[in-house]
Design a protein around this motif. Structure first.
Motif, PDB file in Angstrom:
ATOM      1  N   CYS A  40       0.859  -1.190   0.000  1.00  0.00           N
ATOM      2  CA  CYS A  40       0.000   0.000   0.000  1.00  0.00           C
ATOM      3  C   CYS A  40       0.893   1.236   0.000  1.00  0.00           C
ATOM      4  O   CYS A  40       2.081   1.159   0.326  1.00  0.00           O
ATOM      5  CB  CYS A  40      -0.909  -0.001   1.231  1.00  0.00           C
ATOM      6  N   PRO A  41       0.336   2.407  -0.333  1.00  0.00           N
ATOM      7  CA  PRO A  41       1.153   3.634  -0.375  1.00  0.00           C
ATOM      8  C   PRO A  41       1.759   4.009   0.968  1.00  0.00           C
ATOM      9  O   PRO A  41       2.799   4.649   1.028  1.00  0.00           O
ATOM     10  CB  PRO A  41       0.142   4.696  -0.836  1.00  0.00           C
ATOM     11  N   GLY A  42       1.103   3.635   2.083  1.00  0.00           N
ATOM     12  CA  GLY A  42       1.598   4.032   3.394  1.00  0.00           C
ATOM     13  C   GLY A  42       2.427   2.982   4.094  1.00  0.00           C
ATOM     14  O   GLY A  42       2.667   3.088   5.304  1.00  0.00           O
ATOM     15  N   ALA A  43       2.897   1.962   3.386  1.00  0.00           N
ATOM     16  CA  ALA A  43       3.615   0.861   4.035  1.00  0.00           C
ATOM     17  C   ALA A  43       4.862   1.347   4.765  1.00  0.00           C
ATOM     18  O   ALA A  43       5.142   0.909   5.887  1.00  0.00           O
ATOM     19  CB  ALA A  43       3.981  -0.205   3.006  1.00  0.00           C
ATOM     20  N   GLU A  44       5.615   2.238   4.165  1.00  0.00           N
ATOM     21  CA  GLU A  44       6.849   2.706   4.800  1.00  0.00           C
ATOM     22  C   GLU A  44       6.560   3.491   6.066  1.00  0.00           C
ATOM     23  O   GLU A  44       7.274   3.364   7.074  1.00  0.00           O
ATOM     24  CB  GLU A  44       7.655   3.567   3.831  1.00  0.00           C
TER      25      GLU A  44
END
Length: 289
Positions: free
Chosen positions: A262-266
């Motif tokens: 997902c875009p917020g994984a980091e």
């Protein structure tokens, strides 16, 4: 608005809903005392972080899910501290609710917070009514008698306890609910996020077990040595501090690996690392830095 402000504003609104001219004043005061000021609010932060990673198309629904999870956590702390369980005089660096308000009001305040969690969902998910039932099941399951935090507390009343099962119910259930509810609040598949929450919750409990033997009461804001005093299962007691650290590192790695693409994984990975470092005594936190 950042997550911390969202959480505090939403909690303030939820508690205000429970206060009114017909509410007994000391009960209202005990509820507010149990919720504010809070701790790290890691569970509602997780719910909002997952909702954001899934698009956060209904922030009011995500806020309601986050608040419900935190209210249940606060209720569990009030009940855990009671004389019939831990008999803890201090919580979050101040007298526990039963010490400040008496045992009867502490029981009632904990009960009221559980009810308020579900009332908050019912009131504030009106914009996406199709998401209410899944959220109720997710949140209800996290506290239920099968594998929720009630079951986790009840395992302490059994003659034999399996450590991993105890941790999954006592702590991981509410973490799993936070991640699953965050996804459901945003209209995503909650099951895709459950393993992440479960592993992180187990890691959190192992870290708490370590702190119970390696930190100070001043650092924790609550008494230490409680697992030994109440003869409870503990990763530190069963595996030793070194073995518990190895278990913690494995669970943290498992939680990171379980984050769906997902875009917020980091950002989620950073949140996990920061929380683990916050939990551990300084001399041990270097190992997972």
């Amino acid at each position: 608005m950042d997550a911390t402000k969202r959480i505090e504003q939403a909690l303030t609104a939820a508690v205000a809903d429970a206060e009114g001219p017909l509410c007994p004043p000391r009960l209202a005061a005990a509820i507010r005392y149990a919720v504010f000021p809070g701790g790290a609010r890691i569970r509602p932060q997780l719910a909002l972080a997952v909702a954001w990673a899934c698009g956060d198309d209904a922030p009011d629904v995500a806020d309601a899910a986050a608040v419900a999870i935190e209210l249940l956590h606060c209720a569990s702390l009030v009940h855990d501290d009671l004389p019939c369980f831990d008999n803890a005089p201090i919580r979050r660096g101040k007298p526990s609710v039963h010490k400040a308000f008496g045992e009867r009001l502490a029981v009632l305040a904990g009960d009221a917070l559980i009810v308020l969690a579900f009332e908050t969902l019912a009131r504030r998910v009106a914009s996406r009514p199709e998401r209410l039932a899944p959220l109720l099941l997710i949140v209800g399951g996290s506290v239920g008698m099968t594998s929720g935090i009630i079951a986790g507390q009840a395992w302490e009343c059994e003659p034999r306890i399996e450590l991993a099962e105890y941790h999954r119910a006592k702590t991981a259930a509410l973490f799993a609910a936070a991640t699953a509810a965050g996804a459901a609040a945003a209209g995503a598949d909650p099951e895709a996020w459950r393993a992440f929450g479960e592993r992180l919750g187990e890691a959190y409990q192992v870290a708490d077990d370590i702190r119970d033997v390696a930190a100070t009461a001043e650092d924790l804001g609550k008494p230490i040595g409680q697992d030994q005093a109440h003869d409870r299962p503990s990763a530190a007691r069963e595996l030793g501090v070194a073995g518990a650290m190895e278990r913690l590192e494995a669970l943290v790695a498992g939680a990171v690996a379980a984050i769906p693409s997902c875009p917020g994984a980091e950002d989620l990975r950073k949140l996990i690392r920061a929380e683990v470092l916050r939990l551990l005594p300084k001399e041990l936190s270097r190992r997972v830095a």
